[in-house]
Design a protein around this motif. Structure first.
Motif, PDB file in Angstrom:
ATOM      1  N   ALA A  41       0.860  -1.185   0.000  1.00 51.45           N
ATOM      2  CA  ALA A  41       0.000   0.000   0.000  1.00 51.45           C
ATOM      3  C   ALA A  41       0.893   1.230   0.000  1.00 51.45           C
ATOM      4  O   ALA A  41       2.099   1.137   0.277  1.00 51.45           O
ATOM      5  CB  ALA A  41      -0.931   0.004   1.218  1.00 51.45           C
ATOM      6  N   GLU A  42       0.314   2.371  -0.340  1.00 53.89           N
ATOM      7  CA  GLU A  42       1.061   3.634  -0.326  1.00 53.89           C
ATOM      8  C   GLU A  42       0.391   4.614   0.625  1.00 53.89           C
ATOM      9  O   GLU A  42      -0.828   4.590   0.798  1.00 53.89           O
ATOM     10  CB  GLU A  42       1.130   4.242  -1.732  1.00 53.89           C
ATOM     11  N   PRO A  43       1.176   5.486   1.249  1.00 56.10           N
ATOM     12  CA  PRO A  43       0.599   6.467   2.179  1.00 56.10           C
ATOM     13  C   PRO A  43      -0.341   7.416   1.448  1.00 56.10           C
ATOM     14  O   PRO A  43      -0.082   7.782   0.295  1.00 56.10           O
ATOM     15  CB  PRO A  43       1.823   7.223   2.710  1.00 56.10           C
ATOM     16  N   PRO A  44      -1.439   7.828   2.086  1.00 56.57           N
ATOM     17  CA  PRO A  44      -2.257   8.897   1.512  1.00 56.57           C
ATOM     18  C   PRO A  44      -1.408  10.139   1.338  1.00 56.57           C
ATOM     19  O   PRO A  44      -0.429  10.345   2.053  1.00 56.57           O
ATOM     20  CB  PRO A  44      -3.350   9.114   2.574  1.00 56.57           C
ATOM     21  N   VAL A  45      -1.788  10.982   0.391  1.00 54.63           N
ATOM     22  CA  VAL A  45      -0.979  12.159   0.083  1.00 54.63           C
ATOM     23  C   VAL A  45      -0.746  13.025   1.316  1.00 54.63           C
ATOM     24  O   VAL A  45       0.362  13.484   1.583  1.00 54.63           O
ATOM     25  CB  VAL A  45      -1.652  12.990  -1.032  1.00 54.63           C
ATOM     26  N   GLY A  46      -1.811  13.252   2.103  1.00 55.94           N
ATOM     27  CA  GLY A  46      -1.666  14.075   3.292  1.00 55.94           C
ATOM     28  C   GLY A  46      -0.677  13.504   4.285  1.00 55.94           C
ATOM     29  O   GLY A  46       0.084  14.242   4.927  1.00 55.94           O
ATOM     30  N   LYS A  47      -0.655  12.185   4.423  1.00 55.80           N
ATOM     31  CA  LYS A  47       0.257  11.533   5.359  1.00 55.80           C
ATOM     32  C   LYS A  47       1.706  11.600   4.898  1.00 55.80           C
ATOM     33  O   LYS A  47       2.627  11.501   5.715  1.00 55.80           O
ATOM     34  CB  LYS A  47      -0.152  10.068   5.566  1.00 55.80           C
ATOM     35  N   LEU A  48       1.935  11.748   3.598  1.00 54.32           N
ATOM     36  CA  LEU A  48       3.305  11.814   3.101  1.00 54.32           C
ATOM     37  C   LEU A  48       4.051  12.983   3.716  1.00 54.32           C
ATOM     38  O   LEU A  48       5.219  12.867   4.090  1.00 54.32           O
ATOM     39  CB  LEU A  48       3.303  11.948   1.572  1.00 54.32           C
ATOM     40  N   TYR A  49       3.381  14.128   3.834  1.00 54.33           N
ATOM     41  CA  TYR A  49       4.043  15.301   4.400  1.00 54.33           C
ATOM     42  C   TYR A  49       4.321  15.109   5.881  1.00 54.33           C
ATOM     43  O   TYR A  49       5.380  15.496   6.385  1.00 54.33           O
ATOM     44  CB  TYR A  49       3.184  16.548   4.172  1.00 54.33           C
ATOM     45  N   GLU A  50       3.385  14.504   6.597  1.00 57.21           N
ATOM     46  CA  GLU A  50       3.614  14.224   8.013  1.00 57.21           C
ATOM     47  C   GLU A  50       4.754  13.228   8.177  1.00 57.21           C
ATOM     48  O   GLU A  50       5.584  13.361   9.075  1.00 57.21           O
ATOM     49  CB  GLU A  50       2.328  13.687   8.647  1.00 57.21           C
ATOM     50  N   LEU A  51       4.767  12.211   7.315  1.00 53.92           N
ATOM     51  CA  LEU A  51       5.812  11.185   7.381  1.00 53.92           C
ATOM     52  C   LEU A  51       7.187  11.791   7.102  1.00 53.92           C
ATOM     53  O   LEU A  51       8.159  11.489   7.803  1.00 53.92           O
ATOM     54  CB  LEU A  51       5.509  10.078   6.374  1.00 53.92           C
ATOM     55  N   ALA A  52       7.262  12.656   6.098  1.00 54.64           N
ATOM     56  CA  ALA A  52       8.536  13.304   5.781  1.00 54.64           C
ATOM     57  C   ALA A  52       9.032  14.122   6.964  1.00 54.64           C
ATOM     58  O   ALA A  52      10.232  14.136   7.267  1.00 54.64           O
ATOM     59  CB  ALA A  52       8.382  14.186   4.542  1.00 54.64           C
ATOM     60  N   ASP A  53       8.114  14.792   7.650  1.00 53.43           N
ATOM     61  CA  ASP A  53       8.504  15.606   8.795  1.00 53.43           C
ATOM     62  C   ASP A  53       9.025  14.728   9.933  1.00 53.43           C
ATOM     63  O   ASP A  53      10.013  15.061  10.587  1.00 53.43           O
ATOM     64  CB  ASP A  53       7.302  16.431   9.262  1.00 53.43           C
ATOM     65  N   ILE A  54       8.381  13.597  10.173  1.00 56.34           N
ATOM     66  CA  ILE A  54       8.812  12.669  11.221  1.00 56.34           C
ATOM     67  C   ILE A  54      10.207  12.120  10.910  1.00 56.34           C
ATOM     68  O   ILE A  54      11.054  11.972  11.806  1.00 56.34           O
ATOM     69  CB  ILE A  54       7.802  11.510  11.363  1.00 56.34           C
ATOM     70  N   LEU A  55      10.449  11.828   9.635  1.00 53.50           N
ATOM     71  CA  LEU A  55      11.737  11.260   9.222  1.00 53.50           C
ATOM     72  C   LEU A  55      12.808  12.327   9.007  1.00 53.50           C
ATOM     73  O   LEU A  55      13.939  12.006   8.673  1.00 53.50           O
ATOM     74  CB  LEU A  55      11.550  10.446   7.938  1.00 53.50           C
ATOM     75  N   ARG A  56      12.412  13.599   9.185  1.00 56.07           N
ATOM     76  CA  ARG A  56      13.318  14.734   9.059  1.00 56.07           C
ATOM     77  C   ARG A  56      13.987  14.789   7.670  1.00 56.07           C
ATOM     78  O   ARG A  56      15.196  14.967   7.525  1.00 56.07           O
ATOM     79  CB  ARG A  56      14.375  14.742  10.165  1.00 56.07           C
TER      80      ARG A  56
END
Length: 215
Positions: A41-56
């Motif tokens: 599966a792939e992350p929803p678009v909105g979650k991609l930005y949150e995920l990028a922030d978590i992973l710095r």
């Protein structure tokens, strides 16, 4: 590398478990992250930005084909991000805005609005603007903008009663009405119209100044 490989690579680089990521994103189980990392599966678009922030990392690194172990020096700015589950009143008061999560976005993506503290990011749900903004796209909304600074044809976010919607703005001075028009291939979507004297249920969130349809 695929997105799934990048998620796993950066997660391990940050010494985070799948459970850590799931908790930070508001998921009850790590299985969602597991599916992302295996390509099921792939992350929803909105979650991609949150995920990028978590992973710095910035969003381009997360989506890139060849991520670098060294975090890029590309200039980033941080913005409030409105999750899809945001309550209807959260954007109309300072307390609601202050509790929103934040995401980092490369300045080049925001152009002249880079670093603007009045910018919030939202994801678009639905097809009422699909001629210009696809369902799932991320939009940047400039808050604290005055009505005289909004022109016919501008895309705005409004709160209509308890719901948020994205539409094109028109000021019909002849009929003394504010008209919010869809821009969609689906003709089922109708105009939202407020007379000048009946705007109690209308709240202008802001003007859309950027949208991303490539993710």
């Amino acid at each position: 590398m695929r997105l799934s490989d990048n998620i796993r690579r950066f997660r391990r680089l940050r010494d985070l478990s799948q459970e850590d990521i799931a908790k930070k994103l508001g998921y009850k189980s790590f299985t969602t992250i597991q599916k992302w990392e295996t390509g099921m599966a792939e992350p929803p678009v909105g979650k991609l930005y949150e995920l990028a922030d978590i992973l710095r990392v910035n969003i381009m690194e997360l989506l890139g084909e060849e991520p670098d172990d060294n975090i890029t020096d590309m200039p980033l700015s941080t913005y409030k991000f409105v999750p899809a589950s945001v309550s209807a009143g959260a954007l109309t008061n300072i307390e609601g805005i202050s509790t929103l999560p934040t995401v980092s976005v490369p300045d080049f993506m925001m152009g002249r609005y880079a670093g603007n503290k009045n910018i919030i990011l939202m994801s678009v749900n639905g097809e009422s603007m699909n001629n210009v903004i696809q369902n799932g796209a991320i939009i940047a909304v400039l808050r604290n903008i005055e009505l005289p600074d909004i022109h016919d044809g501008d895309i705005v976010v409004i709160k209509n009663g308890g719901d948020y919607t994205v539409k094109r703005f028109y000021n019909d001075k002849q009929h003394q009405e504010f008209v919010f028009k869809p821009d969609s291939s689906d003709m089922a979507f109708r105009d939202i119209i407020f007379s000048y004297e009946n705007t109690d249920d209308l709240y202008l969130i802001g003007k859309v100044v950027m949208y991303n349809v490539t993710l």
